[in-house]
Design an enzyme around this catalytic site. Sequence first.
Site, short mmCIF file in Angstrom:
data_model
loop_
_atom_site.label_atom_id
_atom_site.label_comp_id
_atom_site.label_asym_id
_atom_site.label_seq_id
_atom_site.Cartn_x
_atom_site.Cartn_y
_atom_site.Cartn_z
CB CYS A 72 -1.11 -0.57 1.10
SG CYS A 72 -1.63 -1.53 1.14
CG HIS A 127 -2.16 4.44 5.27
ND1 HIS A 127 -1.53 4.30 4.03
CD2 HIS A 127 -2.46 3.45 5.22
CE1 HIS A 127 -1.73 3.03 3.59
NE2 HIS A 127 -2.56 2.32 4.79
CG HIS A 164 -6.81 0.85 0.87
ND1 HIS A 164 -4.94 1.30 -0.60
CD2 HIS A 164 -6.01 0.26 1.78
CE1 HIS A 164 -4.16 0.86 0.59
NE2 HIS A 164 -4.56 0.42 1.27
#
Length: 403
Positions: A163, A295, A332
């Site tokens: 990520c 995040h 995401h």
Amino acid sequence: MDRRVVITGIGGLCGLGTDAASIWTGMREGRSAIGPIVNAELHGLKGAIGAEIKALPEHDIDRRQVVSMARCSLLAVLAAHEAMRQAGLSCDKGNAHRFGATVGVGFGGWDATEKAYRALLLGGGATRMDLLTGVKGMPSAAACNVSMSLGLRGPVFAATSACASANHAIASAVDQIRAGRADVMLAGGSDAPFVFFVLKAWEVMRVLAPDTCRPFSADRRGVVLGEGAGMAVLESYEHATARGATILAEIAGIGLSADAFHIASPTVEGPEAAMRACLADAGLNAEDVDYLNAHGTGTKANDEIETAAIRRVFGDHASSLSVSSTKSTHGHCLGGASALEMIACVMAIQEDVVPPTANYREPDPKCDLDVTPNVARERKVRVAMSNAFSMGGLNAILAFKQV
């Protein structure tokens, strides 16, 4: 040689839109692209939700290249072409060796791998796979295809750190320019995770939300995946000003760290160290930062730990810092996530607007930041930071500032 690095073009695609302008509009409006996935290839995943790109834009990418690419690579190429158009740049034999690319991916071309698996092993009747299956699935395939499509002959490589991949790719591109190896770098990330294997892998970890992504909200229930890509044209300040380019923002600082703790559980100390390193690299004080793109995945643990790390780094300023998680709008997107969040930071600086955290319903005492709930806020944004943390505890933070 330590050269200033600026952004002169951005491009992107995700569930919010198929260009950077429409993505920013969706972020600014707090519009969530999350909904039922309609991809007909997702065998046995009825009812799955995500932030899906419903249709790709018209493009003039060579058909022979298109058929040689997995979806992840195609998204990266489309975003790179848009960024180059905005920057007003082209690459030819005279300058090609000074142009490069770094592209971050998480899972990469799993659609190609899964198609071959089904044809060969699940009763498809095939005895051989597509000739290009292997190269479509390479983690470096997106970077290779950006290079080939635009004729870039300088430093070209992939970054893969789950990520945090896109922030690592952008950081690596900055290093190439700072070191004098290139004058121009295309940098960002891409992922297309809507394949059976990837969704099942996330499902078994029990981190997927059943409804939507609600970062920092007390009733948050987990991650929602998205597909997408974001790319930026990075140039040395001297190169950009010599050609009279419009500068969107400067990449002021980079902070990298590793938790060295657990493959799936984050720590407070790792993100804290990366944020402190980013501020130091940029020569900034904590109170200089106006906006932080978190995040903010929407899991219980991540949002609490990120809040604690921000509190440690920013101290009293944390209470007046504008924070938001745009994953609430575009999902995401794994290797593409922080590339889309780069677009949010650049446009926040351009328009002095902080995009909201969408879908927010209930304050959480353990996430006691100003998370810009549901509605964008106008405020002066001179400096923006972008947090990216990944499985395995790999942290990459970027600081952007007004020029």
